[in-house]
Design a protein around this motif. Structure first.
Motif, PDB file in Angstrom:
ATOM      1  N   SER A  84       9.620-118.840 -61.994  1.00  0.00           N
ATOM      2  CA  SER A  84      10.654-118.631 -60.872  1.00  0.00           C
ATOM      3  C   SER A  84       9.678-118.886 -59.615  1.00  0.00           C
ATOM      4  CB  SER A  84      11.309-117.428 -60.922  1.00  0.00           C
ATOM      5  OG  SER A  84      10.556-116.628 -61.316  1.00  0.00           O
ATOM      6  N   ARG A 123      13.002-120.615 -48.213  1.00  0.00           N
ATOM      7  CA  ARG A 123      12.458-120.585 -49.671  1.00  0.00           C
ATOM      8  C   ARG A 123      13.392-121.800 -50.146  1.00  0.00           C
ATOM      9  NH1 ARG A 123      14.275-117.830 -55.041  1.00  0.00           N
ATOM     10  NH2 ARG A 123      16.102-117.727 -53.746  1.00  0.00           N
ATOM     11  N   MET A 124      14.705-121.848 -50.008  1.00  0.00           N
ATOM     12  CA  MET A 124      15.451-122.811 -50.935  1.00  0.00           C
ATOM     13  C   MET A 124      15.299-124.233 -50.002  1.00  0.00           C
ATOM     14  SD  MET A 124      17.417-120.873 -52.822  1.00  0.00           S
ATOM     15  CE  MET A 124      19.029-121.515 -53.141  1.00  0.00           C
ATOM     16  N   GLY A 172      20.892-118.673 -54.134  1.00  0.00           N
ATOM     17  CA  GLY A 172      19.593-118.074 -54.681  1.00  0.00           C
ATOM     18  C   GLY A 172      19.436-116.931 -55.074  1.00  0.00           C
ATOM     19  N   THR A 196      20.104-117.615 -49.935  1.00  0.00           N
ATOM     20  CA  THR A 196      19.770-116.518 -50.861  1.00  0.00           C
ATOM     21  C   THR A 196      20.784-115.740 -50.924  1.00  0.00           C
ATOM     22  OG1 THR A 196      17.395-116.976 -51.119  1.00  0.00           O
ATOM     23  CG2 THR A 196      18.214-115.036 -51.452  1.00  0.00           C
ATOM     24  N   ASP A 227      16.406-114.336 -55.066  1.00  0.00           N
ATOM     25  CA  ASP A 227      14.731-113.896 -54.515  1.00  0.00           C
ATOM     26  C   ASP A 227      14.575-112.405 -55.340  1.00  0.00           C
ATOM     27  OD1 ASP A 227      12.468-113.776 -53.414  1.00  0.00           O
ATOM     28  OD2 ASP A 227      12.974-114.236 -51.333  1.00  0.00           O
ATOM     29  N   THR A 282      15.074-121.453 -58.453  1.00  0.00           N
ATOM     30  CA  THR A 282      15.449-120.428 -57.422  1.00  0.00           C
ATOM     31  C   THR A 282      16.436-119.440 -57.656  1.00  0.00           C
ATOM     32  OG1 THR A 282      16.974-122.003 -56.555  1.00  0.00           O
ATOM     33  CG2 THR A 282      14.760-122.470 -55.539  1.00  0.00           C
ATOM     34  N   SER A 283      17.180-119.572 -58.749  1.00  0.00           N
ATOM     35  CA  SER A 283      18.200-118.839 -59.034  1.00  0.00           C
ATOM     36  C   SER A 283      18.135-118.272 -60.364  1.00  0.00           C
ATOM     37  CB  SER A 283      19.523-119.379 -58.641  1.00  0.00           C
ATOM     38  OG  SER A 283      20.705-118.669 -59.001  1.00  0.00           O
TER      39      SER A 283
END
Ligand SMILES: [Zn+2]
Length: 464
Positions: free
Chosen positions: A310, A344-345, A54, A86, A56, A367-368
């Protein structure tokens, strides 16, 4: 060290196939079927997804705010991020008024250097930018800081006027860099806050009730318009409401180069969290504030149709005890921010993919990949490809966890509450690999402080 990942389902923003990934010298070296290459370590990823790590693009570690400092520093914040899958974050360095942005960058380098679990970059928050300082922006870009953030909110603190915004944007555009905007009309909001306090409205919920979504929409519209004239790509951070999204959609339909991120808190939490008993609502005092629940469907629509590109966290934790309590008698003194970098993920996967709102590819994009592209990290970060950094997540789609400060798999952030306490998620990052090295192995941190490196980011690479 070399590493071979066997039999995973490899997912990027565009690909989806079963295969093996061989990693050597920190990078993806070979991708193929039934690879039989000698490796120092072997991971069997049967039944699991292999995602790019990920990215962020919005955190505030070790950040001074409102007489205190965000509770996670670069050591604890990046370690928590790693646990959540992440592997790169872009943190916001801050130029304080009257200070050189280059000196500010040095200060933030000192905060992070040698401490992080994962790779990181910096954006620069610009709080004053007179003509005689404009040259610094190019120097920052040369140092790998290729995006700046400006605030329309927080008068007297981070706020900059429209002249400063235009000046900075024009120069940023000439340099091939990106401007991030906190788009909310802080001048008007401050007037509403003053009136509320005068009327004795001091509870946490008034933080939300004094920040109308219309003022976010106005800031968003103004930011986009100024950027359009200044000829620079603009990225709206932490977009929280349908009203603001409408402005982004209108502008994109007109062909304006605007991007926007939203955050898990705006997708999964809502205004009702402020109505909890006592001072509990302070845990959710962040800016923009949590909105009425119906906004969530609009934000998902924005993500599905590409008007939002995003999902970042705006991770900015303050402990409930002692830090949030600074505002026990006055909501305007509650430090603004909440934790989230670790969750988050799993949250986005569970709510997005399991929820039938986004595809697996879209999950990776949000996410990435998208942040990596916008902020000059792609294809080093944000994908799984030969030559790319081996930042990977082995993700178990069947594994269920309950997010809680008490669950040793879901909470490593140095803060005394979790904003998603009690949320059930299905799908969890089990093994996290940063530049070819396993750093999280089934909830255990097996990396070392200082594994992460500062990344010099590239210039903006074009319209998407
Ligand atoms: Zn922020």
């Amino acid at each position: 060290m070399s590493l071979l990942i066997k039999n995973g389902r490899i997912i990027t923003a565009v690909d989806d196939y079963h295969g093996d990934v061989f990693i050597d010298a920190e990078r993806v070296a070979v991708i193929g079927k039934d690879l039989s290459i000698e490796a120092d370590q072997l991971i069997d990823a049967t039944g699991k997804y292999v995602f790019p790590g990920g990215v962020d693009p919005h955190t505030h570690l070790d950040m001074p705010f409102g007489g205190t400092t965000s509770a996670d520093d670069f050591e604890t914040g990046t370690l928590a991020a790693a646990h959540g899958g992440t592997t790169t974050l872009i943190d916001y360095a801050i130029q304080f008024k009257g200070e050189s942005t280059l000196a500010a960058l040095e200060t933030w380098h000192k905060k992070a250097d040698g401490k992080t679990a994962i790779d990181y970059g910096f954006h620069m928050i610009v709080t004053d930018m007179e003509d005689d300082r404009l040259w610094e922006l190019k120097r920052l870009a040369d140092e790998g800081v290729t995006s700046y953030k400006l605030f329309m909110a927080y008068p007297g603190l981070l706020y900059v006027d429209d002249g400063t915004i235009f000046r900075t944007m024009r120069k940023a555009g000439e340099n091939g860099t990106v401007v991030c905007m906190h788009a909310e009309n802080g001048i008007v909001i401050d007037e509403i806050v003053k009136r509320a306090l005068k009327e004795g409205k001091t509870a946490p919920k008034y933080h939300a009730l004094t920040r109308p979504t219309r003022m976010e929409a106005e800031g968003t519209h103004r930011a986009i318009s100024i950027a359009e004239v200044a000829d620079v790509p603009v990225y709206i951070v932490h977009l929280s409401s349908s009203d603001a999204l409408e402005q982004v959609t209108l502008a994109r339909n007109r062909g304006v180069n605007v991007y926007a991120e939203t955050c898990p808190q705006y997708l999964f939490l809502d205004y009702s969290y402020y109505e909890q008993e006592g001072f509990e609502g302070a845990k959710y005092v962040m800016t923009p504030a949590l909105r009425e629940k119906w906004n969530q469907d609009e934000l998902w629509r924005g993500l599905q149709f590409g008007d939002l590109q995003s999902i970042a966290t705006d991770h900015c934790p303050f402990c409930f005890k002692e830090q949030k309590e600074l505002g026990i008698d006055d909501f305007s003194k509650i430090p603004n921010g909440a934790p989230g970098v670790e969750n988050r993920m799993a949250l986005v996967y569970n709510g997005g993919v399991n929820g039938g709102r986004i595809t697996l590819n879209k999950f990776v994009e949000l996410t990435s990949t998208s942040a990596a592209k916008t902020f000059g990290l792609f294809p080093k970060k944000g994908t799984i490809a030969v030559g790319s950094d081996a930042d990977l997540v082995i993700f178990n789609p069947g594994r269920e966890e309950t997010i809680s400060i008490k669950n040793p798999c879901t909470h490593h952030m140095r803060v005394d509450y979790n904003a998603y306490e009690g949320f059930r998620v299905k799908g969890f990052p089990e093994t996290v690999i940063s530049r070819g090295k396993i750093i999280v192995d089934n909830c255990d941190y097996v990396g070392r402080k200082g594994d992460g490196q500062f990344i010099k980011r590239g210039l903006y690479s074009g319209i998407r």
